[in-house]
Design an enzyme around this catalytic site. Sequence first.
Site, mmCIF file in Angstrom:
data_model
loop_
_atom_site.group_PDB
_atom_site.id
_atom_site.type_symbol
_atom_site.label_atom_id
_atom_site.label_comp_id
_atom_site.label_asym_id
_atom_site.label_seq_id
_atom_site.Cartn_x
_atom_site.Cartn_y
_atom_site.Cartn_z
ATOM 1 N N CYS A 1 0.808 -1.226 0.000
ATOM 2 C CA CYS A 1 0.000 0.000 0.000
ATOM 3 C C CYS A 1 0.839 1.272 0.000
ATOM 4 O O CYS A 1 0.285 2.379 -0.006
ATOM 5 C CB CYS A 1 -0.964 -0.023 1.179
ATOM 6 S SG CYS A 1 -2.083 -1.443 1.133
ATOM 7 N N HIS B 1 -1.936 8.113 6.368
ATOM 8 C CA HIS B 1 -2.335 6.877 5.688
ATOM 9 C C HIS B 1 -3.653 6.376 6.271
ATOM 10 O O HIS B 1 -4.577 6.038 5.531
ATOM 11 C CB HIS B 1 -1.237 5.821 5.848
ATOM 12 C CG HIS B 1 -1.510 4.542 5.141
ATOM 13 N ND1 HIS B 1 -1.425 4.413 3.777
ATOM 14 C CD2 HIS B 1 -1.878 3.315 5.602
ATOM 15 C CE1 HIS B 1 -1.715 3.170 3.423
ATOM 16 N NE2 HIS B 1 -2.004 2.479 4.516
ATOM 17 N N GLU C 1 0.488 4.443 13.548
ATOM 18 C CA GLU C 1 0.765 5.647 12.765
ATOM 19 C C GLU C 1 0.699 6.896 13.630
ATOM 20 O O GLU C 1 1.518 7.810 13.476
ATOM 21 C CB GLU C 1 -0.215 5.774 11.607
ATOM 22 C CG GLU C 1 0.051 7.034 10.786
ATOM 23 C CD GLU C 1 -0.744 7.119 9.509
ATOM 24 O OE1 GLU C 1 -0.390 7.981 8.664
ATOM 25 O OE2 GLU C 1 -1.709 6.355 9.346
ATOM 26 N N LYS D 1 -9.411 8.313 3.831
ATOM 27 C CA LYS D 1 -9.837 7.129 3.084
ATOM 28 C C LYS D 1 -11.329 6.833 3.164
ATOM 29 O O LYS D 1 -11.851 6.080 2.330
ATOM 30 C CB LYS D 1 -9.020 5.918 3.520
ATOM 31 C CG LYS D 1 -7.590 5.930 2.988
ATOM 32 C CD LYS D 1 -6.850 4.653 3.331
ATOM 33 C CE LYS D 1 -5.497 4.603 2.630
ATOM 34 N NZ LYS D 1 -4.574 5.671 3.057
ATOM 35 N N HIS E 1 -9.794 2.284 0.284
ATOM 36 C CA HIS E 1 -8.348 2.047 0.323
ATOM 37 C C HIS E 1 -7.932 1.280 -0.923
ATOM 38 O O HIS E 1 -7.940 0.055 -0.945
ATOM 39 C CB HIS E 1 -7.995 1.251 1.572
ATOM 40 C CG HIS E 1 -6.521 1.097 1.812
ATOM 41 N ND1 HIS E 1 -5.563 1.702 1.008
ATOM 42 C CD2 HIS E 1 -5.834 0.422 2.760
ATOM 43 C CE1 HIS E 1 -4.363 1.392 1.460
ATOM 44 N NE2 HIS E 1 -4.493 0.615 2.523
ATOM 45 N N PHE F 1 1.775 -3.700 3.881
ATOM 46 C CA PHE F 1 2.114 -5.007 4.427
ATOM 47 C C PHE F 1 3.615 -5.257 4.270
ATOM 48 O O PHE F 1 4.234 -4.828 3.289
ATOM 49 C CB PHE F 1 1.347 -6.107 3.700
ATOM 50 C CG PHE F 1 -0.078 -6.281 4.173
ATOM 51 C CD1 PHE F 1 -0.610 -5.527 5.197
ATOM 52 C CD2 PHE F 1 -0.895 -7.229 3.573
ATOM 53 C CE1 PHE F 1 -1.913 -5.698 5.636
ATOM 54 C CE2 PHE F 1 -2.203 -7.421 3.992
ATOM 55 C CZ PHE F 1 -2.710 -6.650 5.023
#
Length: 425
Positions: A170, A311, A322, A343, A348, A411
């Site tokens: 991502c 994010h 985060e 998002k 996403h 990931f």
Amino acid sequence: MSAPSRRPVFVTGIGPITAIGTGRDAFRAGLRAGRSPVKRIDRFDPSPFRSQVAAQVDDFDPLAWMPPKTARQLDRFSQFGLVAGRLALDDAGLRPGEGGAAAADRIGIYLGSALGGIAYAEEQHERYLERGIKAVTPNLALAVFGGAAPANLGIALDVRGPILSTANSCASGAVAIGEALGAIRAGEIDAAIAGGAEVPLSPLAFGAFDIIRALSAGSNDDPAAACRPFDAARDGFVMGEGATLLVLEAEDVAVARGAEPYAEVLGYAATSDAFHMVQPRADGREAARAATEALADAGVPADEIDWVSAHASSTPLGDIAEARAIALALGARAAAVPVSGTKALYGHPLGASGAIEAAICALAIRDGWVPGSANLDVVDPEVGALLPGLLRDRAGRDGSYRRILSTSFGFGGLNAALVLGAIDG
């Protein structure tokens, strides 16, 4: 990295394809509306899955953008890449080699995707099982790899500079922009078309994320509420599809052709958690280092950041990690800086997310407006303590946003950060 004298790099065009709009103006209007496009999936039967919602791009008709023959030859991944690239070039008013623009062999294409053409491969595999190998389209081998979309874009535009396909989960779109930035700075090319594209809405690809419980499953009856960045009730991310490509140009080239830039890409950095394939480092240390190094690359002190485009994928572990990373990277500035997780407005789209968010940053700098965090009803207490400046208003906020930090994570513990800024002078 430090920030020595080097070629400044401007964003001169954006080409978004998202669930809230295709093209700059529709995308901007969708952001301003502040409404979630998430709905029950209708591309396939989602009933076998825990999660049954997604952010689909429902208004994309390839025949509106390309001849029927081209549309038949390209899968949706390459169609998205081709159209997003053309939208970005049109927005920039750039024609390679014309009117002072970079020559075709001095323009690169950098496109990130987590999954590339996997949905198309899944569709063709079903044909194979039902009717045998002769039912499989001959272009399958040319469509499924991550480089297919940028290669098709290069062929369509006759752009002959380097092509790089990044597959950093991502963070792919942000990494693509960062790599293009480095190439232009180094003088290897004069301009780039950079960003990401993702078309993951197929049963197997969707189900793979559902199996590991990465997706939101608690709002199937209220899809618009499923994506809840930084909210106490968040329970996973909402898969989306989309693409966004940016036109990046060296300052001297942009000025020579009379371009009207949105912003400057000031800094970039990437790091790795080296920790786990799914879980982020809980302390956010390496994600923070990506942001810190991007700020250093930009030559921008933390206290000059006017907004953070987070994010914020809406996962229980990811959002708190985060928040800790942003707090570490910004230090005292984290107590006051506005932060948004956007998002909920477009889902996403995995590897395209960082590029979509970079486009939002460019628009924010030009327009003097940033979106808030839709569906942020009850702030996670720890997140709120770390980032008291979280923007909760769907209407967003007007203001002067001269220096923006954008974060992207994927990931495998893959972290990337970009710093965009207003163009002085």
